[in-house]
Design a protein around this motif. Structure first.
Motif, PDB file in Angstrom:
ATOM      1  N   UNK A  22      -7.625   8.131  -4.953  1.00 53.19           N
ATOM      2  CA  UNK A  22      -7.928   8.847  -3.707  1.00 53.19           C
ATOM      3  C   UNK A  22      -8.279   7.865  -2.595  1.00 53.19           C
ATOM      4  N   UNK A  23      -8.960   6.765  -2.948  1.00 51.24           N
ATOM      5  CA  UNK A  23      -9.277   5.770  -1.918  1.00 51.24           C
ATOM      6  C   UNK A  23      -8.024   5.081  -1.389  1.00 51.24           C
ATOM      7  N   UNK A  24      -7.040   4.937  -2.253  1.00 52.88           N
ATOM      8  CA  UNK A  24      -5.797   4.306  -1.806  1.00 52.88           C
ATOM      9  C   UNK A  24      -5.015   5.215  -0.865  1.00 52.88           C
ATOM     10  N   UNK A  52     -10.779   8.045  -8.569  1.00 47.70           N
ATOM     11  CA  UNK A  52     -11.478   7.544  -7.380  1.00 47.70           C
ATOM     12  C   UNK A  52     -10.638   6.501  -6.665  1.00 47.70           C
ATOM     13  N   UNK A  53     -10.105   5.561  -7.453  1.00 43.90           N
ATOM     14  CA  UNK A  53      -9.275   4.507  -6.846  1.00 43.90           C
ATOM     15  C   UNK A  53      -8.046   5.097  -6.174  1.00 43.90           C
ATOM     16  N   UNK A  88       0.840  -1.212   0.000  1.00 44.56           N
ATOM     17  CA  UNK A  88       0.000   0.000   0.000  1.00 44.56           C
ATOM     18  C   UNK A  88       0.869   1.255   0.000  1.00 44.56           C
ATOM     19  N   UNK A 143      -6.503   8.417   0.804  1.00 43.70           N
ATOM     20  CA  UNK A 143      -7.289   8.986   1.913  1.00 43.70           C
ATOM     21  C   UNK A 143      -7.573   7.917   2.970  1.00 43.70           C
ATOM     22  N   UNK A 144      -7.317   8.266   4.187  1.00 43.63           N
ATOM     23  CA  UNK A 144      -7.578   7.326   5.279  1.00 43.63           C
ATOM     24  C   UNK A 144      -6.471   6.308   5.468  1.00 43.63           C
ATOM     25  N   UNK A 145      -5.564   6.221   4.505  1.00 46.11           N
ATOM     26  CA  UNK A 145      -4.455   5.267   4.615  1.00 46.11           C
ATOM     27  C   UNK A 145      -3.134   5.975   4.885  1.00 46.11           C
ATOM     28  N   UNK A 175      -0.895  -2.085  -8.541  1.00 45.32           N
ATOM     29  CA  UNK A 175      -1.963  -2.536  -7.654  1.00 45.32           C
ATOM     30  C   UNK A 175      -2.457  -3.917  -8.054  1.00 45.32           C
ATOM     31  N   UNK A 181       2.296   1.712  -3.377  1.00 45.58           N
ATOM     32  CA  UNK A 181       1.258   2.175  -4.295  1.00 45.58           C
ATOM     33  C   UNK A 181       1.010   3.674  -4.123  1.00 45.58           C
TER      34      UNK A 181
END
Lengths: 274, 129
Positions: free
Chosen positions: B37-39, B34-35, B13, B41-43, B121, B16
């Protein structure tokens, strides 16, 4: 005395149903209806709309209970309202159980349910759960009783069956074959309080350090599915609103393309889920 | 055994995120954003911290210097957070250029070849249960 009460109560309904005698039972439709209090017949009807769901609706509350992606009998009825409990074998309904207002009713009648043949109708709740034992004599029947899923009076087999199937159908996160169906199961729910239901449906949390995310997985056949709760306090990049949502993936946590669906209750959330 | 697999996943992660931050965005579409930002944000808030990085196995060669650079990256990236923030990485600005530069340097330090983050990924972020 009990019968007297029943028919006294019906007098209140005479104006609404002038065609019915005060001495009728279940609006003279004992095969289709349940009559618990001598007032109005409770009829649950089933349908299979073109959208691939199964729907059950009772005539008194008019609540519609929907089970997506299947035409097997459906139960989504909870609380003190009508409680529907089904036992089925394949696509053939074997039993239909129903109670209302905490009162248990047992009826050994035939009915048509969900386009298949129901061979018996029984109703249970609370103390009457032991009646499940009798119904379980129907070979191959699967029983599940919402809210009352375990009873020491029952045989281990019946208990196991009732428990497993109650949870599966109550929470509804086990009966899917692909991402589209899984996505459908999330819709209309309180998405922020779905994790417990997933766990009850046999999903397990993925170990690890996931920070603010919750990642839950389930193996269906050869495929592994993941549900990733994206809890955000900021605006999502595909949306102009602060958004919480479930990211559902197949095969990998970080899957891309067609192996990703997203579900949110935010009004402007991207609908395709891709 | 599972613990090691999960730890490896977390390390992947991190790589990535570095690949995303060091990549030119011109060839990606909305779904990719989208992918991405999801990878992140929060990580990144969790993975790019001294506590977490020091808990990783020494095999991953994340030394103190790299750890500090990752912490810096985390701060710079979080500062960018707002609606559609990921698209800022398409352009050029003092902050974005700095993010790209640090991410590229850390990848070099870790001897990771720069490749398409989506390809990375697909090839690496997989837990072999």
């Amino acid at each position: 005395l009990e019968l007297g009460v029943r028919f006294d109560l019906f007098i209140v309904k005479e104006q609404k149903y002038p065609e019915l005698s005060s001495y009728q039972f279940a609006s003279n439709t004992p095969l289709q209806a349940i009559d618990l209090d001598g007032l109005e017949a409770l009829v649950t009807t089933f349908s299979r709309p073109a959208n691939g769901t199964t729907q059950a609706q009772d005539n008194l509350s008019n609540r519609v209970y929907v089970k997506p992606g299947s035409y097997k009998p459906v139960v989504s009825i909870t609380g003190s309202d009508a409680l529907g409990v089904y036992a089925y074998k394949g696509t053939r309904a074997e039993a239909y159980l129903q109670s209302r207002n905490g009162e248990a009713v047992q009826r050994g009648l035939s009915a048509i349910a969900n386009g298949g043949l129901a061979t018996s109708i029984q109703a249970y709740r609370g103390a009457s759960l032991d009646e499940l034992e009798k119904t379980s004599a129907v070979e191959g029947a699967i029983l599940f009783a919402l809210g009352t899923r375990f009873n020491s009076k029952l045989s281990p087999t019946t208990n196991r069956s009732a428990t497993q199937n109650t949870e599966l159908y109550k929470t509804g996160f086990s009966n899917f074959k692909n991402l589209d169906e899984l996505q459908g199961l999330f819709k209309g729910r309180d998405l922020g309080n779905t994790t417990d239901d997933l766990i009850k449906s046999g999903w397990t949390k993925v170990e690890g350090d996931w920070g603010s995310k919750t990642i839950i997985q389930k193996q269906i056949g050869n495929e592994r599915f993941y549900a990733n709760w994206e809890s955000r306090n900021m605006e999502h990049s595909t949306n102009k609103l602060p958004t919480n949502y479930w990211k559902l993936t197949k095969g990998k946590i970080n899957a891309t393309g067609d192996n990703v669906k997203r579900v949110s209750d935010a009004p402007n959330f991207k609908k395709s889920g891709k | 055994m599972i613990k090691e697999k999960i730890e490896k996943y977390h390390y992947e992660e991190i790589i990535l995120i570095l690949l995303i931050l060091s990549t030119e965005f011109s060839k990606y579409n909305e779904d990719d954003f989208s992918s991405f930002s999801e990878s992140i944000e929060g990580r990144i808030e969790f993975l790019f911290t001294k506590d977490f990085l020091s808990s990783l196995s020494k095999d991953y060669c994340i030394n103190n210097d790299i750890s500090l650079e990752l912490e810096t990256l985390k701060i710079l990236v979080i500062k960018q957070y707002e609606s559609q923030w990921i698209k800022k990485l398409q352009g050029s600005s003092k902050e974005v250029d700095l993010i790209r530069k640090i991410a590229s340097k850390v990848l070099e330090d870790l001897k990771v070849k720069k490749i398409d983050p989506i390809k990375y990924s697909e090839e690496h972020l997989n837990i072999d249960w």
